[in-house]
Design an enzyme around this catalytic site. Structure first.
Site, PDB file in Angstrom:
ATOM      1  N   PHE A  45       1.003  -1.166  -0.186  1.00 36.61           N
ATOM      2  CA  PHE A  45      -0.064   0.184  -0.259  1.00 36.61           C
ATOM      3  C   PHE A  45       0.633   0.908  -0.109  1.00 36.61           C
ATOM      4  CE2 PHE A  45      -4.936   1.228   0.874  1.00 36.61           C
ATOM      5  CZ  PHE A  45      -4.995   0.048   0.069  1.00 36.61           C
ATOM      6  N   GLN A  51      -7.774  14.465   3.729  1.00 38.13           N
ATOM      7  CA  GLN A  51      -7.172  13.799   3.110  1.00 38.13           C
ATOM      8  C   GLN A  51      -8.529  13.739   1.579  1.00 38.13           C
ATOM      9  OE1 GLN A  51      -6.294   9.331   3.693  1.00 38.13           O
ATOM     10  NE2 GLN A  51      -4.361   9.963   3.325  1.00 38.13           N
ATOM     11  N   HIS A  83      -8.368  11.465  -1.316  1.00 38.56           N
ATOM     12  CA  HIS A  83      -7.565   9.962  -1.474  1.00 38.56           C
ATOM     13  C   HIS A  83      -7.886   9.981  -3.135  1.00 38.56           C
ATOM     14  CE1 HIS A  83      -7.690   5.773  -2.979  1.00 38.56           C
ATOM     15  NE2 HIS A  83      -7.460   5.504  -1.372  1.00 38.56           N
ATOM     16  N   LEU A 105     -15.115   5.317  -3.857  1.00 40.11           N
ATOM     17  CA  LEU A 105     -13.742   4.270  -3.685  1.00 40.11           C
ATOM     18  C   LEU A 105     -13.448   3.542  -4.606  1.00 40.11           C
ATOM     19  CD1 LEU A 105     -11.455   5.985  -2.092  1.00 40.11           C
ATOM     20  CD2 LEU A 105     -11.512   3.303  -1.175  1.00 40.11           C
ATOM     21  N   GLU A 123      -6.862   1.658  -3.335  1.00 41.43           N
ATOM     22  CA  GLU A 123      -5.250   1.760  -3.092  1.00 41.43           C
ATOM     23  C   GLU A 123      -4.643   0.529  -3.465  1.00 41.43           C
ATOM     24  OE1 GLU A 123      -3.972   4.662  -0.381  1.00 41.43           O
ATOM     25  OE2 GLU A 123      -1.991   3.608  -1.077  1.00 41.43           O
ATOM     26  N   ARG A 133      -0.592   9.375  -0.647  1.00 41.26           N
ATOM     27  CA  ARG A 133      -2.155  10.334  -1.091  1.00 41.26           C
ATOM     28  C   ARG A 133      -1.924  11.561  -1.344  1.00 41.26           C
ATOM     29  NH1 ARG A 133      -6.412   6.434   1.869  1.00 41.26           N
ATOM     30  NH2 ARG A 133      -5.940   4.401   1.448  1.00 41.26           N
ATOM     31  N   HIS A 156     -11.499  11.733   1.606  1.00 38.34           N
ATOM     32  CA  HIS A 156     -11.934  10.480   1.996  1.00 38.34           C
ATOM     33  C   HIS A 156     -11.628  10.221   3.557  1.00 38.34           C
ATOM     34  CE1 HIS A 156     -11.456   6.021   1.885  1.00 38.34           C
ATOM     35  NE2 HIS A 156     -10.131   5.839   2.307  1.00 38.34           N
ATOM     36  N   ARG A 168      -2.331  11.063   6.574  1.00 36.21           N
ATOM     37  CA  ARG A 168      -2.879   9.616   6.799  1.00 36.21           C
ATOM     38  C   ARG A 168      -2.109   7.984   5.806  1.00 36.21           C
ATOM     39  NH1 ARG A 168      -6.629   5.188   6.122  1.00 36.21           N
ATOM     40  NH2 ARG A 168      -7.839   6.265   5.108  1.00 36.21           N
TER      41      ARG A 168
HETATM   42  C1  LIG Z   1     -14.733   3.481   1.114  1.00 37.81           C
HETATM   43  C2  LIG Z   1     -13.553   3.650   2.136  1.00 37.81           C
HETATM   44  C3  LIG Z   1     -12.598   2.355   1.895  1.00 37.81           C
HETATM   45  C4  LIG Z   1     -11.895   2.535   3.343  1.00 37.81           C
HETATM   46  N1  LIG Z   1     -10.646   1.723   3.142  1.00 37.81           N
HETATM   47  C5  LIG Z   1      -9.773   1.650   4.287  1.00 37.81           C
HETATM   48  C6  LIG Z   1      -9.129   0.154   4.336  1.00 37.81           C
HETATM   49  O1  LIG Z   1      -8.595  -0.799   4.027  1.00 37.81           O
HETATM   50  N2  LIG Z   1      -7.838   0.474   5.402  1.00 37.81           N
HETATM   51  C7  LIG Z   1      -7.490   1.757   6.639  1.00 37.81           C
HETATM   52  O2  LIG Z   1      -7.748   1.382   7.042  1.00 37.81           O
HETATM   53  N3  LIG Z   1      -9.120   2.410   5.960  1.00 37.81           N
HETATM   54  C8  LIG Z   1      -9.761   2.494   5.353  1.00 37.81           C
HETATM   55  N4  LIG Z   1     -10.774   3.390   5.869  1.00 37.81           N
HETATM   56  C9  LIG Z   1     -10.905   4.409   6.370  1.00 37.81           C
HETATM   57  C10 LIG Z   1     -11.641   4.036   7.213  1.00 37.81           C
HETATM   58  O3  LIG Z   1     -12.497   2.985   6.766  1.00 37.81           O
HETATM   59  C11 LIG Z   1     -12.175   4.776   8.244  1.00 37.81           C
HETATM   60  O4  LIG Z   1     -11.665   5.247   8.852  1.00 37.81           O
HETATM   61  C12 LIG Z   1     -12.655   3.694   9.802  1.00 37.81           C
HETATM   62  O5  LIG Z   1     -13.794   2.820   9.242  1.00 37.81           O
HETATM   63  C13 LIG Z   1     -14.361   4.853  11.130  1.00 37.81           C
HETATM   64  O6  LIG Z   1     -13.402   4.230  11.994  1.00 37.81           O
HETATM   65  P1  LIG Z   1     -14.410   4.445  13.091  1.00 37.81           P
HETATM   66  O7  LIG Z   1     -14.475   3.259  14.292  1.00 37.81           O
HETATM   67  O8  LIG Z   1     -13.324   5.599  13.375  1.00 37.81           O
HETATM   68  O9  LIG Z   1     -15.862   5.115  12.201  1.00 37.81           O
HETATM   69  P2  LIG Z   1     -16.790   4.416  11.521  1.00 37.81           P
HETATM   70  O10 LIG Z   1     -16.486   3.086  11.452  1.00 37.81           O
HETATM   71  O11 LIG Z   1     -18.003   5.490  10.665  1.00 37.81           O
HETATM   72  O12 LIG Z   1     -18.341   4.617  12.409  1.00 37.81           O
HETATM   73  C14 LIG Z   1     -18.778   5.515  13.477  1.00 37.81           C
HETATM   74  C15 LIG Z   1     -19.821   5.159  13.663  1.00 37.81           C
HETATM   75  O13 LIG Z   1     -20.169   6.510  15.077  1.00 37.81           O
HETATM   76  C16 LIG Z   1     -21.824   6.233  14.868  1.00 37.81           C
HETATM   77  N5  LIG Z   1     -21.968   7.485  14.821  1.00 37.81           N
HETATM   78  C17 LIG Z   1     -21.879   8.564  14.419  1.00 37.81           C
HETATM   79  N6  LIG Z   1     -22.372   9.758  14.787  1.00 37.81           N
HETATM   80  C18 LIG Z   1     -23.215  10.038  15.878  1.00 37.81           C
HETATM   81  C19 LIG Z   1     -24.092  10.575  16.936  1.00 37.81           C
HETATM   82  N7  LIG Z   1     -23.803  11.236  16.649  1.00 37.81           N
HETATM   83  N8  LIG Z   1     -25.057   9.397  17.851  1.00 37.81           N
HETATM   84  C20 LIG Z   1     -24.314   8.454  17.418  1.00 37.81           C
HETATM   85  N9  LIG Z   1     -23.750   7.237  16.752  1.00 37.81           N
HETATM   86  C21 LIG Z   1     -22.835   8.262  15.922  1.00 37.81           C
HETATM   87  C22 LIG Z   1     -22.096   5.541  13.471  1.00 37.81           C
HETATM   88  O14 LIG Z   1     -23.635   5.827  13.056  1.00 37.81           O
HETATM   89  C23 LIG Z   1     -21.163   4.793  13.114  1.00 37.81           C
HETATM   90  O15 LIG Z   1     -21.818   3.990  14.068  1.00 37.81           O
HETATM   91  C24 LIG Z   1     -11.496   3.522   4.415  1.00 37.81           C
HETATM   92  C25 LIG Z   1     -12.339   4.323   3.825  1.00 37.81           C
HETATM   93  C26 LIG Z   1     -13.617   4.516   3.166  1.00 37.81           C
HETATM   94  C27 LIG Z   1     -14.625   5.137   3.070  1.00 37.81           C
END
Ligand SMILES: Cc1cc2nc3c(=O)[nH]c(=O)nc-3n(C[C@H](O)[C@H](O)[C@H](O)COP(=O)(O)OP(=O)(O)OC[C@H]3O[C@@H](n4cnc5c(N)ncnc54)[C@H](O)[C@@H]3O)c2cc1C
Length: 605
Positions: A120, A233, A235, A249, A252, A308, A379, A414
Site C-alpha cells: 500500500f 485527505q 484520496h 472509492l 489503493e 495519497r 476520504h 494518513r
Molecule cells: C470506502 C472506504 C474504504 C476504506 N478502506 C480503508 C482500508 O482499507 N484501510 C484503512 O485503514 N482505512 C480505510 N478507510 C478508512 C476507514 O474505513 C475509516 O477511517 C474507519 O473505518 C473509521 O472508523 P471509526 O470506528 O472511527 O468510525 P465509523 O466506522 O465510521 O463508525 C462511526 C460510528 O459512529 C456513529 N455515529 C456517528 N455520529 C453519531 C451520533 N451523533 N450519535 C450516535 N452515533 C453516531 C455511526 O453511526 C457509526 O456507528 C476506508 C474508508 C472508506 C470510505
C-alpha cells in the site's frame, strides 16, 4: 419532555471499529457499557473499508518491524504526527491483528498459512493484512460477534445531540431515536467518542451519510480542543463517472496489485514527479515497479504507491493541464497485467472482487479488460479531537475519543491501512482508560436544564415553516457541500478561504431557520436539519485552520504558500470554543520528539 433515562459506566458513541473495540475493552474491565450508533449495528462506515489494516507482522517480508512502520507513518504524516501515538500504534498493531484473528477473523493467507500482507502507498514493505478487498466487513463482523457476548447494551438508530457536563467533566449525553423521534438521556461515568469523519461537508466524497462530523462538533461544543482540522485527505482514486457514483472509492489495493495511472496520452505520469524524500525508495522505471508488486525484495515501489496527498495532486495537475480523461479524471489500468501474468482476469477478480463488481454494475466497465476513470475524492480527516497519546482522553475530563474522530496519529497525511489498525490500537486504549475513569470518578450529576435545552433546540425546526421564512435543510446542506468543495478543497488560497468564512456565516444563519415538516417519526428532513449544526462547526474549523496554516504539507495545499515552512513544521493548530461562543484558533508547539524517535527516523531514511 418525553425522554427515557439510561445509566451506564461507559457510554461509547459510535459502533464502527473504534467504538466496538472500545466497548469490548471497557466491558472486559468490568464497566457496564452502552453503545450508541446512528445506523444498525454492523452498518458503520468501517464496513466499507477495503484494502486492509497495516501491522508490521513481517509475514511477507521479514525486514519489516515496528520501527519501520513507525518511520513510514511519521514520514507519511510529514512529521506532524504525535510520535508517541505513532510508536504505540506501530508496536501494538500486530498484537491487535492477531487478537482479531483469534476472535475469528478470516484473513487471506500466505502459502504457509500465515496472514497475507499486501503493498500500500507509503509503506516500505507489504504490510496490510486483508480479506480480499472487504477487510472492513470482516473486522466489523468479528468485533460484533465478540462484543455481543460481552453483555454490551446496544442502542441502534439513535443519534446523540449533545454531551452533558457536570462542572468541567462529562457526565452523559442527550440523544433521540431516529425511528420514533423520542429522546433518550444517558448518564455515564465516561464517554468515548468513536463517531468517524466529516466527508459529508463536501460534495465529492467516498464517505457514507453518517459522516457529518458529529463527534468533532459534540466535543468542540463541550469545550474540547480540535486539532489540525486543515488536514483533510483527498484520496486520489474515486469514481468519476457516471455522476450518480462520483466519489465512490477505488481502493489503493488496485495500485498495490500493479494498477498504473495514465493520462489521456497514455503516459504513466507518476514517474514525472517523485518527491525528494521518497526518491531512493521509488522504482526507477516500470519494470522495477512491476518487480516490486510481484514481491521482488531488491526492487523499490512504483510511483503510484507514493503517499495519497502527492498522488492526488499529480492527478489534479494532469486534469488541469488538459490531459485528463473524458469525464474529468485520469485512467487507472489494472487490465494491463495480462501482458505479464497468465489468467490475469481471474487473478484480478480474486484479488479485487468488490472493485470488479463496483465498476461492472455501476459504470458498465470490465476492469479486467478496460481502464477505470478516477479522480480525487474526500476520504478522511487527519485532524480531530485532541487526545492524550496514551489514554485517548480529550482536554475535557471523562471525554475520550478514538478512531477517525481523534487527531494525532496521522499528522498531515494518513497512510492507507493505518486507520483500521488505529481503530484497534486506540479503540482498546480508550475503552480501558474510560472504564478506569468511570471507576474512580463515578457518574456525575445530570443537570435537567442542560437536558431541556438540548431537547428544545432539537425540536425548533418543527416551529418553522417552509415558505414562511423557513429554509429547506437539504438546500442548505447542498450549498455548504458545494462551497467547501470549491473554496476549501484540494488546492486552497487565502482569498477563497476568507470568502468561505463569509459564506459560512450566511449558511449558519440559514441553518438557524431550517424547517422540518411532518412529525417526529422517521423524518429524514428533520435529521438533516439537526446535522447542519455539526457540518457547519467542522467546516468552520477546517476553513479557519486552513487559513491559519501558511504552508503546504500533506493533505493541505496552499497555492499562495506552495512550500513547507520551518515555523509551521513545529505547530499544531487548535480550534477552541471561546467565551461568547465564537471559534478561536490558537497555535501550539508540537510535542517534543525524543532522541530515540529521531534516531529511528534517520535510520529508515
Ligand atoms: C470506502 C472506504 C474504504 C476504506 N478502506 C480503508 C482500508 O482499507 N484501510 C484503512 O485503514 N482505512 C480505510 N478507510 C478508512 C476507514 O474505513 C475509516 O477511517 C474507519 O473505518 C473509521 O472508523 P471509526 O470506528 O472511527 O468510525 P465509523 O466506522 O465510521 O463508525 C462511526 C460510528 O459512529 C456513529 N455515529 C456517528 N455520529 C453519531 C451520533 N451523533 N450519535 C450516535 N452515533 C453516531 C455511526 O453511526 C457509526 O456507528 C476506508 C474508508 C472508506 C470510505
Amino acid at each position: 419532555m418525553d425522554s427515557t433515562t439510561l445509566e451506564h459506566d461507559v457510554l461509547v458513541i459510535g459502533a464502527g471499529g473504534a467504538g466496538l473495540r472500545a466497548a469490548i475493552e471497557a466491558s472486559a474491565h468490568g464497566a457496564r457499557v452502552g453503545l450508541v450508533c446512528k445506523s444498525l449495528l454492523g452498518k458503520a462506515h468501517t464496513v466499507m473499508a477495503e484494502g486492509g489494516m497495516a501491522a508490521a507482522l513481517a509475514n511477507v517480508d521479514e525486514r519489516d518491524g515496528w520501527q519501520v512502520h513507525f518511520a513510514d507513518t511519521m514520514r507519511g504524516g510529514q512529521y506532524l504526527n504525535h510520535p508517541v501515538m505513532a510508536e504505540l500504534h506501530a508496536k501494538e498493531a500486530p498484537a491487535r491483528v492477531r487478537e482479531l484473528e483469534a476472535w475469528g477473523a478470516l484473513f487471506d493467507r500466505t502459502k504457509d498459512g500465515r496472514i497475507l500482507q499486501r503493498n500500500f502507498g507509503g509503506h516500505k514493505f507489504p504490510r496490510l493484512a486483508h480479506v480480499g478487498d472487504r477487510t472492513g466487513l470482516e473486522m466489523i463482523r468479528t468485533l460484533q460477534d465478540h462484543g455481543v457476548h460481552q453483555g454490551i447494551d446496544v442502542h441502534m438508530e439513535v443519534t446523540v445531540l449533545a454531551l452533558l457536563k457536570d462542572g468541567p467533566r462529562v457526565c452523559g449525553a442527550v440523544a433521540y431515536d431516529r425511528e420514533r423521534g423520542r429522546f433518550r438521556v444517558f448518564s455515564a461515568g465516561a464517554v468515548v467518542l468513536a463517531t468517524g469523519g466529516i466527508g459529508k461537508a463536501y460534495s465529492i466524497t467516498s464517505n457514507s451519510w453518517e459522516y457529518t462530523g458529529d463527534g468533532h462538533a459534540l466535543a468542540y461544543h463541550a469545550g474540547a480542543d480540535l486539532m489540525d482540522m486543515e488536514f483533510v485527505q483527498f484520496h486520489p482514486t474515486g469514481m468519476v463517472w457516471p455522476p450518480s457514483v462520483r466519489g465512490i472509492l477505488v481502493t489503493e489495493g488496485v495500485r498495490g496489485e500493479g494498477g498504473v495511472l495514465l493520462n489521456s496520452q497514455g503516459r504513466r505520469f507518476m514517474f514525472d514527479d517523485i518527491p525528494e524524500n521518497y526518491r531512493n525508495q521509488t522504482a526507477k522505471d516500470a519494470e522495477e515497479g512491476w518487480r516490486y508488486v510481484q514481491g521482488d525484495k531488491t526492487a523499490s515501489r512504483p510511483p503510484e504507491l507514493l503517499t495519497r496527498d502527492h498522488v492526488a495532486r499529480c492527478i489534479v495537475r494532469e486534469i488541469k493541464s488538459g490531459r485528463g480523461s473524458p469525464h474529468g479524471g485520469v485512467y487507472l489500468d489494472i487490465a494491463w497485467i495480462k501482458d505479464k501474468i497468465p489468467n490475469a482476469a481471474e487473478h484480478i477478480k480474486k484479488k479485487l472482487p468488490s472493485m470488479y463488481h463496483q465498476f461492472h454494475q455501476l459504470a458498465g466497465i470490465d476492469i479486467t479488460r478496460e481502464p477505470m476513470e478516477v479522480g480525487p475524492t474526500v476520504h478522511y480527516i487527519m485532524g480531530g479531537v485532541r487526545v492524550h497519546p496514551e489514554t485517548q482522553m480529550s482536554t475535557v475530563p471523562g471525554l475520550f475519543a478514538a478512531g477517525e474522530v481523534a487527531a494525532g496519529l496521522h499528522g498531515a497525511n494518513r497512510l492507507g491501512g493505518n486507520s483500521l489498525s488505529d481503530l484497534l490500537v486506540f479503540g482498546k486504549r480508550a475503552g480501558e482508560h474510560a472504564a478506569g475513569f468511570a471507576r474512580t470518578s463515578g457518574r456525575g450529576r445530570v443537570d435537567p436544564a442542560q437536558v431541556e435545552r438540548a431537547q428544545r433546540d432539537a425540536l425548533e425546526p418543527f416551529e418553522r415553516r417552509l415558505g414562511a421564512g423557513g429554509e429547506n435543510p437539504y438546500q442548505v446542506q447542498n450549498a455548504l457541500q458545494e462551497m467547501m468543495q470549491d473554496l476549501v478543497g484540494i488546492v486552497r488560497t487565502e482569498v477563497e478561504m476568507a470568502r468561505a468564512l463569509d459564506r459560512l456565516a450566511v449558511l449558519k444563519e440559514r441553518a438557524g431557520r431550517a424547517a422540518a415538516t411532518g412529525h417526529r417519526e422517521y423524518n429524514p428532513g428533520w435529521h438533516t436539519a439537526l446535522d447542519l449544526k455539526n457540518l457547519l462547526t467542522v467546516s468552520e474549523a477546517i476553513a479557519r485552520s486552513a487559513l491559519e496554516r501558511r504552508e503546504s504539507r500533506g493533505g493541505h495545499f496552499r497555492e499562495d504558500y506552495p512550500g513547507k515552512s520551518e515555523r509551521e513544521a513545529q505547530t499544531n493548530i487548535i480550534c477552541r470554543r471561546a467565551e461568547g461562543g465564537s471559534m478561536s484558533v490558537v497555535r501550539e508547539p508540537l510535542p517534543a520528539m525524543s532522541a530515540e524517535h529521531k534516531r529511528l527516523i534517520e535510520e529508515q531514511k
